[in-house]
Design an enzyme around this catalytic site. Structure first.
Site, short mmCIF file in Angstrom:
data_model
loop_
_atom_site.label_atom_id
_atom_site.label_comp_id
_atom_site.label_asym_id
_atom_site.label_seq_id
_atom_site.Cartn_x
_atom_site.Cartn_y
_atom_site.Cartn_z
N GLY A 54 4.14 -7.15 3.94
CA GLY A 54 3.98 -6.71 2.54
C GLY A 54 2.67 -5.99 2.32
CE LYS A 55 -1.89 -7.66 6.53
NZ LYS A 55 -2.42 -7.76 7.90
CB VAL A 56 2.49 -0.65 4.58
CG1 VAL A 56 3.11 0.73 4.42
CG2 VAL A 56 1.06 -0.52 5.11
CG ASN A 77 -2.20 0.46 1.12
OD1 ASN A 77 -2.85 0.17 0.13
ND2 ASN A 77 -2.64 1.23 2.06
#
Ligand SMILES: NC(=O)c1ccc[n+]([C@@H]2O[C@H](COP(=O)([O-])OP(=O)(O)OC[C@H]3O[C@@H](n4cnc5c(N)ncnc54)[C@H](O)[C@@H]3O)[C@@H](O)[C@H]2O)c1
Length: 388
Positions: A309-311, A281
């Site tokens: 690995g979300k941001v 993100n």
């Protein structure tokens, strides 16, 4: 005390419902609020809220970034009258899709159906409220008949709609919104669900069984033999496809709860499951009362989300958590955004692009899978050698 349904005949309501009706407040881009946020909100959580306003207005809404923006909603926000902020953001193209608890969408329907929720007090005798058939959400009060009649509307809608088989929650909410627009003209001014249907903004629910909407769908199956079923796989894939298609991705997270993760998991679904690394993100704004120290996802920081690995690890400066009650902070945030240079964007109308976006996801996922399975071409050095 013998058991009985709340609000059974014979009980007369006291003056608990004498408080002012709760109305959906519509922010208009107040210059004074912008002045306050720019000049008065300087440190601590006021400083964080000011930072959130800047990230949103200056970066996420900047046309050159073309950010696909998801709004997640948890906490009792529509009962508290914050649906008007969401309607205004939808209308101005400032949010492209929504992930909400079912409770917020269910309580939004009361406004569409012209029922009244009242301002009250959190310090009341709940046994007496029960005896008088009055429901309390902290200091929001309304008669139990509002629940019963809203439920009746949902069941009636389900029968009339003829919906059957597995569908996504975005489809369910779209059809519900269309029905409201059809039967209650003008309700788009008072209902997030109706306005989203009109503006092409898809609304997802991360836990479809966890609300009175889900409860009535369950009834519909058992009592009417209906085959309608909410298919969470479709929701997961649609959200993932929307995120994949975004040039940049950003979120505004109100509260925490399952809507927060349902948004954020889009990036891991891409890299971990489909093998398509999107990079995480690009912007992350959270307004919440949840704390990081308990270890739960609701209070997890953007930095923790980097490890999943979300941001995107490169964009931590474009992430912020404002520890505030969102019933106070979100209207201020909206006033700021709406009064900003880019306070109106062309709407993406993703609702009507879902099929194409999912087809693109499938295509890219197949290409990735096929590339991995492809045997090495004869005489071509093995990949490991090429890097030496
Ligand atoms: N009839 C229904 O369909 C139904 C179902 C569930 C809940 N409810 C009612 O709706 C209300 C909302 O429930 P919900 O499931 O949306 O979420 P919730 O109230 O369970 O809240 C979830 C998250 O939001 C955060 N939060 C809550 N209030 C906040 C605030 N003011 N500011 C910032 N963060 C906040 C919490 O810390 C948590 O992370 C409940 O209070 C309940 O009374 C109704």
């Amino acid at each position: 005390m013998p058991h009985r349904a709340p609000g059974a005949p014979g009980q007369r309501a006291g003056n608990y419902l004498a408080g002012k009706p709760i109305k959906y407040y519509r922010p208009g881009g107040s210059a004074q609020v912008r002045h306050l946020i720019e000049n008065g909100f300087q440190a601590f959580n006021a400083g964080r809220l000011s930072e959130a306003c800047h990230i949103f207005a200056d970066k996420m809404l900047a046309p050159e970034n073309d950010t696909t923006i998801g709004l997640t909603i948890a906490g009792a926000l529509t009962p508290a009258g914050l649906g008007g902020c969401v309607i205004e953001m939808i209308d101005r193209g400032l949010i492209d899709f929504i992930i909400s608890t079912g409770a917020n969408l269910y309580h939004d329907l009361h406004y569409a159906l012209n029922f009244t929720l009242h301002r009250g007090s959190p310090f009341l005798d709940d046994v007496e409220l029960y005896e008088q058939g009055i429901i309390r959400i902290y200091d929001v009060l309304f008669p139990a008949t509002v629940l019963l009649e809203t439920d009746a509307y949902i069941r009636d809608f389900l029968v009339r709609s003829g919906l059957s088989g597995p569908i996504s929650t975005s489809e369910l909410h779209f059809r519900l919104g269309e029905d409201l627009l059809d039967r209650y003209p003008g309700c788009e001014e008072y209902s997030v669900v109706a306005r989203a249907a009109l503006a092409g903004v898809p609304i997802y629910t991360s836990s479809p069984g966890d609300s009175s909407i889900g409860m009535n769908i369950a009834y519909h199956e058992l009592m009417n033999g209906a085959t309608l079923m909410i298919d969470p796989n479709r929701d997961v894939n649609e959200v993932c496809a929307i995120i994949l298609a975004g040039k940049q991705n950003g979120c505004v997270i109100l509260g925490g709860g399952s809507p927060k993760n349902f948004y954020l998991q889009g990036q891991p679904t891409l890299w971990e499951v489909y093998g398509i690394p999107k990079g995480g993100n690009d912007y992350f704004i959270q307004i919440t009362t949840d704390q990081v120290v308990w270890g739960g996802l609701s209070g997890a920081t953007p930095a923790e989300a980097v490890s999943w690995g979300k941001v995107n690890p490169g964009v931590l400066p474009d992430t912020v958590v404002a520890y505030c009650d969102s019933t106070i902070a979100f209207p201020l945030f909206c006033e700021y955004a709406i009064g900003s240079e880019h306070g109106c964007r062309p709407r993406k109308e993703l609702l009507h692009k879902r099929e194409q976006l999912v087809a693109d996801l499938v295509r890219q996922a197949k290409e990735t899978r096929d590339a991995k399975q492809k045997p090495p071409v004869a005489n071509e050095p093995a990949e490991i050698d090429r890097h030496r």
